[in-house]
Design an enzyme around this catalytic site. Structure first.
Site, PDB file in Angstrom:
ATOM      1  N   GLU A 262     -56.457  26.440  55.105  1.00 40.14           N
ATOM      2  CA  GLU A 262     -55.332  25.683  54.558  1.00 40.14           C
ATOM      3  C   GLU A 262     -55.242  24.272  55.152  1.00 40.14           C
ATOM      4  OE1 GLU A 262     -51.653  27.712  55.353  1.00 40.14           O
ATOM      5  OE2 GLU A 262     -52.396  28.591  57.211  1.00 40.14           O
TER       6      GLU A 262
ATOM      7  N   ASP B  54     -50.261  23.873  52.354  1.00 37.61           N
ATOM      8  CA  ASP B  54     -50.646  23.199  53.594  1.00 37.61           C
ATOM      9  C   ASP B  54     -51.913  22.384  53.405  1.00 37.61           C
ATOM     10  OD1 ASP B  54     -48.825  23.758  55.896  1.00 37.61           O
ATOM     11  OD2 ASP B  54     -49.159  25.821  55.249  1.00 37.61           O
TER      12      ASP B  54
ATOM     13  N   HIS C 241     -43.588  32.261  58.272  1.00 40.85           N
ATOM     14  CA  HIS C 241     -42.517  31.429  57.721  1.00 40.85           C
ATOM     15  C   HIS C 241     -41.261  32.227  57.379  1.00 40.85           C
ATOM     16  CE1 HIS C 241     -44.829  27.760  57.596  1.00 40.85           C
ATOM     17  NE2 HIS C 241     -45.786  28.316  56.890  1.00 40.85           N
TER      18      HIS C 241
ATOM     19  N   ARG D  52     -49.121  38.771  57.782  1.00 40.04           N
ATOM     20  CA  ARG D  52     -49.486  37.461  58.330  1.00 40.04           C
ATOM     21  C   ARG D  52     -48.764  37.251  59.647  1.00 40.04           C
ATOM     22  NH1 ARG D  52     -49.108  31.827  55.009  1.00 40.04           N
ATOM     23  NH2 ARG D  52     -46.857  32.275  55.000  1.00 40.04           N
TER      24      ARG D  52
ATOM     25  N   ASP E 205     -51.255  47.016  67.248  1.00 34.15           N
ATOM     26  CA  ASP E 205     -50.727  48.237  67.824  1.00 34.15           C
ATOM     27  C   ASP E 205     -49.586  48.815  66.997  1.00 34.15           C
ATOM     28  OD1 ASP E 205     -52.580  48.286  69.838  1.00 34.15           O
ATOM     29  OD2 ASP E 205     -51.220  47.634  71.428  1.00 34.15           O
TER      30      ASP E 205
END
Length: 268
Positions: free
Chosen positions: A156, A182, A52, A77, A91
């Site tokens: 969520e 959510d 977000h 996240r 990576d």
């Protein structure tokens, strides 16, 4: 002589070693400066959000660099739990991965496969080119990569809550993180994170994680909510975000000197 490097402890290891809930903050401003300020606050972990917030690979890497001098666990996240995205963030050297919107055990199993190298998974092999292995300066990285990565999946939605026991049982899922916002929306209660049904869904999921022997985290920017979930047994709790703190504190400071009615200001 080549260097022989070791990697920091994962969030999984920190949770296992702690006798209290680990307190975290979000760094959502996509800035190495603010990420470093947040990391130096004394919190236990910091979430860098690429779902977000306007974060991409380059900005997350810069923030990992900025936070590396501080004794915090960076939790990143990703935007979504697809194989390519997970490979790219791993990576970069992301050791603590948070994957949003995991609604089922089957989805969690696919995410675990994306985190692991063959034959147990499908993660592409590029350690010689990547910060994850410090460009092959971490001895035997390929053989021990699983030990250096902690995977948390986000519960969520009502569907995820319903399948929480099976998600918790997935080998390779180290923890769950509950997102009340959510979750409330999926229950037809948009914007009502404190509705009794939402709170009970969160508390019930924490209880199921405890029964399964896995840590449960939760997002709780209202102090009373955070205290409730810590008391219920949450192992790690996010208690604020840099952008929200900046917004509210600047509003409060301006209002104090302009004499604005506090009731008109936004809340967390």
């Amino acid at each position: 002589m080549p260097l022989h490097l070791s990697l920091p402890e994962t969030l999984r290891e920190r949770l296992a070693a702690s006798d209290r809930a680990l307190i975290g903050l979000w760094a959502s401003a996509s800035s190495p400066v603010t990420a470093e300020i947040v990391a130096g606050s004394g919190c236990d972990w910091v979430l860098l959000d690429a779902e977000h917030s306007p974060n991409g690979l380059e900005s997350v890497l810069a923030q990992l660099h900025a936070m590396s001098a501080y004794p915090v666990a960076p939790l990143v996240r990703v935007p979504y739990g697809d194989t390519v995205t997970i490979k790219q963030f791993l990576d970069l050297g992301v050791q603590n991965l948070l994957v949003p919107m995991v609604d089922s055990a089957a989805q969690a199993e696919e995410i675990v496969r994306a985190v692991r190298y063959p034959p147990r998974g499908v993660r592409g092999v590029g350690s010689a080119l990547a910060r994850s292995a410090r460009w092959n300066r971490v001895d035997d990285y390929l053989q021990h990569a699983d030990e250096t990565i902690s995977l948390t999946v986000q519960i969520e939605s009502a569907a995820a809550v319903a399948d929480a026991d099976r998600i918790l049982a997935v080998d390779g899922v180290d923890a769950i993180f509950i997102g009340p916002s959510d979750l409330a929306a999926s229950m037809g209660l948009l914007g009502q994170q404190n509705h009794p049904d939402v709170v009970e869904a969160v508390l019930g999921t924490i209880r199921r994680a405890i029964a399964a022997g896995k840590p449960a985290g939760v997002n709780a920017f209202v102090p009373e909510d955070a205290e409730r979930y810590v008391e219920a047994g949450a192992s790690f709790v996010a208690v604020g975000a840099d952008v929200a703190i900046l917004a509210r504190q600047t509003e409060a400071l301006v209002a104090r000197f302009r004499g604005d009615d506090e009731s008109k200001r936004a809340s967390y």
